[in-house]
Design an enzyme around this catalytic site. Sequence first.
Site, PDB file in Angstrom:
ATOM      1  N   ARG A  75       0.785  -1.225   0.000  1.00 64.09           N
ATOM      2  CA  ARG A  75       0.000   0.000   0.000  1.00 64.09           C
ATOM      3  C   ARG A  75       0.827   1.289   0.000  1.00 64.09           C
ATOM      4  O   ARG A  75       0.266   2.367  -0.158  1.00 64.09           O
ATOM      5  CB  ARG A  75      -0.904   0.001   1.243  1.00 64.09           C
ATOM      6  CG  ARG A  75      -0.127   0.157   2.537  1.00 64.09           C
ATOM      7  CD  ARG A  75      -0.886  -0.258   3.785  1.00 64.09           C
ATOM      8  NE  ARG A  75      -2.213   0.269   3.957  1.00 64.09           N
ATOM      9  CZ  ARG A  75      -2.969   0.020   5.040  1.00 64.09           C
ATOM     10  NH1 ARG A  75      -2.486  -0.725   6.029  1.00 64.09           N
ATOM     11  NH2 ARG A  75      -4.170   0.520   5.138  1.00 64.09           N
TER      12      ARG A  75
ATOM     13  N   TYR B  37      -4.157   0.407  16.058  1.00 61.01           N
ATOM     14  CA  TYR B  37      -2.723   0.598  15.813  1.00 61.01           C
ATOM     15  C   TYR B  37      -2.175  -0.460  14.852  1.00 61.01           C
ATOM     16  O   TYR B  37      -2.452  -1.656  14.996  1.00 61.01           O
ATOM     17  CB  TYR B  37      -1.947   0.530  17.131  1.00 61.01           C
ATOM     18  CG  TYR B  37      -0.447   0.576  16.952  1.00 61.01           C
ATOM     19  CD1 TYR B  37       0.176   1.731  16.478  1.00 61.01           C
ATOM     20  CD2 TYR B  37       0.347  -0.543  17.221  1.00 61.01           C
ATOM     21  CE1 TYR B  37       1.549   1.781  16.291  1.00 61.01           C
ATOM     22  CE2 TYR B  37       1.716  -0.497  17.047  1.00 61.01           C
ATOM     23  CZ  TYR B  37       2.308   0.663  16.575  1.00 61.01           C
ATOM     24  OH  TYR B  37       3.671   0.701  16.382  1.00 61.01           O
TER      25      TYR B  37
ATOM     26  N   SER C  29      -8.134  -1.442  22.121  1.00 59.91           N
ATOM     27  CA  SER C  29      -7.846  -2.707  22.774  1.00 59.91           C
ATOM     28  C   SER C  29      -7.073  -2.420  24.047  1.00 59.91           C
ATOM     29  O   SER C  29      -6.515  -1.322  24.217  1.00 59.91           O
ATOM     30  CB  SER C  29      -7.042  -3.622  21.846  1.00 59.91           C
ATOM     31  OG  SER C  29      -5.818  -3.020  21.498  1.00 59.91           O
TER      32      SER C  29
ATOM     33  N   GLY D 224     -14.002 -10.331  26.253  1.00 63.25           N
ATOM     34  CA  GLY D 224     -15.126  -9.430  26.116  1.00 63.25           C
ATOM     35  C   GLY D 224     -14.713  -7.980  26.034  1.00 63.25           C
ATOM     36  O   GLY D 224     -13.597  -7.651  25.620  1.00 63.25           O
ATOM     37  N   ALA D 225     -15.621  -7.089  26.435  1.00 67.37           N
ATOM     38  CA  ALA D 225     -15.379  -5.653  26.305  1.00 67.37           C
ATOM     39  C   ALA D 225     -15.977  -4.910  27.492  1.00 67.37           C
ATOM     40  O   ALA D 225     -16.942  -5.357  28.117  1.00 67.37           O
ATOM     41  CB  ALA D 225     -15.987  -5.134  25.006  1.00 67.37           C
TER      42      ALA D 225
ATOM     43  N   ALA E 182     -13.008  -8.751  13.246  1.00 66.66           N
ATOM     44  CA  ALA E 182     -13.889  -8.816  14.417  1.00 66.66           C
ATOM     45  C   ALA E 182     -14.018  -7.469  15.103  1.00 66.66           C
ATOM     46  O   ALA E 182     -15.101  -7.094  15.564  1.00 66.66           O
ATOM     47  CB  ALA E 182     -13.370  -9.864  15.390  1.00 66.66           C
TER      48      ALA E 182
ATOM     49  N   ASP F  10     -13.783  -4.461  13.768  1.00 65.18           N
ATOM     50  CA  ASP F  10     -14.634  -3.579  12.968  1.00 65.18           C
ATOM     51  C   ASP F  10     -16.101  -3.971  13.117  1.00 65.18           C
ATOM     52  O   ASP F  10     -16.983  -3.105  13.165  1.00 65.18           O
ATOM     53  CB  ASP F  10     -14.229  -3.637  11.496  1.00 65.18           C
ATOM     54  CG  ASP F  10     -12.791  -3.238  11.273  1.00 65.18           C
ATOM     55  OD1 ASP F  10     -12.294  -2.372  12.013  1.00 65.18           O
ATOM     56  OD2 ASP F  10     -12.159  -3.802  10.355  1.00 65.18           O
TER      57      ASP F  10
END
Length: 316
Positions: free
Chosen positions: A104, A166, A193, A225-226, A256, A258
């Site tokens: 890229r 990141y 994260s 989890g979150a 995952a 996103d």
Amino acid sequence: MTDLLTFGETMVSVRTARPMRLGGDAHLSVAGSESNVAIGLARLGHDTAWLGAVGNDEPGRLIQRTLRAENVDTTYLRFSDDSFTGFIAFDQPSHDITRVSYHRRGSAASTLTAAETTAALTAANPRLLHVTGITPALSDTARAATLAAVRTASAAGAQVSLDVNYRGRLWSRADASIAVRELLPHVNTVFTSDDELDLLTDASNAVADLLKTVDTLVVTAGGKGAWAHTKSAGSAEVHTIHRPALAVTVVDSIGAGDAFVSGYLSATLDNLSTEARLERATTSGAFCVTAYGDWESLPTREDLSLLSHTQGTALR
């Protein structure tokens, strides 16, 4: 008014089910953090638009066609005669390990400008602008475009979300930290994260420090989890809600994060509670990991209840 505007680099993706050096069949698709989020929200019934630049080439046309097919507005897509469309390659050196290679540097996406992002914001008038820490890593102009966008959106009263995302192959942690911190004063919701928190603050209590600036801090930790951290207006008390990851068979974890973000932002646009936002986020993330591809298995609104069924259930 558009529900969501996002921008960044979407690339053509090539996937093989074994080490790429061995050759064989490959699957061609597209991939990009921001466009993944746009697709996720579109499938959940929201009006979404994506801004980006691609080469005036067949890979660029594939990206345009794919996003259009997923009901993502590509009005703000620019085709460049001077730059190429980026590529990303996925292969599997082991059955449960995915290796990523980027092609890229100098791509069309790196030529995004502040004038483009601010013009799109004026035209789209989105309720929510979503950006990631990937775009400012692409070039100095893309970094300026990101900063201009969050400033413009915030000043116009739109909600702004940032996914740190990141990428060590694009820049150092030190450079990333400087760039993402300059965005924070204009951001409402931050996704990070647990191993990216140090990019956002040097404070020993990262959550409390960040909530001095942003309204919501969402911290993800894979299978654990979150956590969503918020603070009531006029209070220093931090409210934390945890949602465990859903128990599903993981096939491919790429995309995952996103998917999680798209679910959370969808529930945000629906004005749901923090608990409900985390629930939709973890459900969307669980859908994504059950099949190969960055976005192909993202759920529709009708799909969201499917994971409540026992695995192996036949719906007749």
